[in-house]
Design a protein around this motif. Structure first.
Motif, PDB file in Angstrom:
ATOM      1  N   LYS A 117      40.206  38.837  50.291  1.00 54.55           N
ATOM      2  CA  LYS A 117      40.578  37.875  51.335  1.00 54.55           C
ATOM      3  C   LYS A 117      40.970  38.605  52.623  1.00 54.55           C
ATOM      4  O   LYS A 117      40.665  38.154  53.727  1.00 54.55           O
ATOM      5  CB  LYS A 117      41.722  37.002  50.844  1.00 54.55           C
ATOM      6  CG  LYS A 117      41.326  35.993  49.772  1.00 54.55           C
ATOM      7  CD  LYS A 117      42.503  35.123  49.373  1.00 54.55           C
ATOM      8  CE  LYS A 117      42.100  34.103  48.329  1.00 54.55           C
ATOM      9  NZ  LYS A 117      43.234  33.244  47.905  1.00 54.55           N
ATOM     10  N   ARG A 175      33.487  27.270  44.573  1.00 54.68           N
ATOM     11  CA  ARG A 175      34.858  27.793  44.666  1.00 54.68           C
ATOM     12  C   ARG A 175      34.914  28.990  45.607  1.00 54.68           C
ATOM     13  O   ARG A 175      35.856  29.124  46.406  1.00 54.68           O
ATOM     14  CB  ARG A 175      35.353  28.184  43.270  1.00 54.68           C
ATOM     15  CG  ARG A 175      35.662  26.981  42.394  1.00 54.68           C
ATOM     16  CD  ARG A 175      35.755  27.351  40.922  1.00 54.68           C
ATOM     17  NE  ARG A 175      36.834  28.291  40.651  1.00 54.68           N
ATOM     18  CZ  ARG A 175      37.037  28.837  39.447  1.00 54.68           C
ATOM     19  NH1 ARG A 175      36.229  28.529  38.438  1.00 54.68           N
ATOM     20  NH2 ARG A 175      38.028  29.674  39.258  1.00 54.68           N
ATOM     21  N   TRP A 179      37.166  29.163  48.986  1.00 56.23           N
ATOM     22  CA  TRP A 179      38.197  30.175  49.192  1.00 56.23           C
ATOM     23  C   TRP A 179      37.940  31.016  50.440  1.00 56.23           C
ATOM     24  O   TRP A 179      38.870  31.388  51.143  1.00 56.23           O
ATOM     25  CB  TRP A 179      38.295  31.082  47.974  1.00 56.23           C
ATOM     26  CG  TRP A 179      38.998  30.467  46.808  1.00 56.23           C
ATOM     27  CD1 TRP A 179      40.059  29.604  46.841  1.00 56.23           C
ATOM     28  CD2 TRP A 179      38.684  30.641  45.428  1.00 56.23           C
ATOM     29  NE1 TRP A 179      40.425  29.237  45.578  1.00 56.23           N
ATOM     30  CE2 TRP A 179      39.609  29.860  44.682  1.00 56.23           C
ATOM     31  CE3 TRP A 179      37.732  31.380  44.738  1.00 56.23           C
ATOM     32  CZ2 TRP A 179      39.601  29.804  43.290  1.00 56.23           C
ATOM     33  CZ3 TRP A 179      37.722  31.334  43.362  1.00 56.23           C
ATOM     34  CH2 TRP A 179      38.640  30.554  42.648  1.00 56.23           C
TER      35      TRP A 179
END
Length: 217
Positions: A117, A175, A179
């Motif tokens: 991330k 997903r 995200w």
């Protein structure tokens, strides 16, 4: 790029149609003795400045990032500097032209880590596309079969494993997009590594330039 055991080497070998290990060259173009660095490579320790070349397809030149997913700020900063510098390099043979970011579908309990991330939130690659590769999609067949067995069904009695496998894959890809899609610098595209069509797409991306610089790890 990607965490350890994400299937990165396998992708490069399939792309270059070989099972051989790559030759390694340092930033000055000098060949590095593979036996000297083999121990570090097996532990995921790489110098991102080094170039990896397969003799079966020497047009493709790859760079392999270090395992910054382990939480090392220093390694993350080195990778970030390399990516941002090389994505804007004036000389074509020093510029990276695409980045493949590998995330294995086998780690469904931690599909996206904090370090991953952080990459998509901090690394501005400019005009260099970041392609997210969902690797090890072939293992979803086992997951589909296990799910059918948990439902009390026999695989031999139904023709559902393939359909269920696609359903699981689509769910995982959704997903990943959910995200990462809201990050400051999200992937340009998302691809499950499922077969020759994906390899053809990656070759097309790579062949846009005479020299190809890749940030996979």
């Amino acid at each position: 790029m990607g965490r350890a055991n994400a299937g990165k080497t396998t992708i490069l070998q399939r792309l270059c149609n070989t099972t051989d290990e790559p030759e390694i060259f340092n930033a000055e173009g000098q060949k590095v003795d593979a036996t000297v660095v083999q121990g570090s490579l097996s532990r995921g320790h790489h110098n991102i400045e080094d170039e990896l070349v397969f003799q079966s397809n020497p047009r493709f030149v790859f760079h392999d990032s270090c395992g910054f997913e382990a939480g090392s700020e220093e390694q993350f900063d080195l990778m970030k500097k390399f990516v941002m510098d090389r994505s804007k390099a004036a000389k074509l043979d020093k510029r990276i032209h695409a980045i493949w970011f590998c995330i294995p579908l086998t780690d469904s309990h931690r599909m996206v880590t904090a370090a991953e991330k952080k990459f998509f939130d901090e690394c501005d690659t400019g005009n260099v596309p970041v392609i997210l590769l969902a690797t090890k999609a072939d293992t979803l067949e086992i997951e589909a079969i296990q799910k059918l067995e948990d439902e009390g069904m026999s695989v031999g009695d139904v023709v559902r494993p393939g359909e269920l496998e696609n359903e699981i894959l689509n769910n995982y890809m959704a997903r990943l997009k959910d995200w990462l899609g809201n990050m400051r610098f999200p992937p340009h595209d998302y691809l499950p590594l499922t077969g020759q069509c994906t390899m053809y797409y990656l070759r097309r991306v790579g062949c846009m330039r005479d020299h190809y610089r890749n940030g996979t790890s």
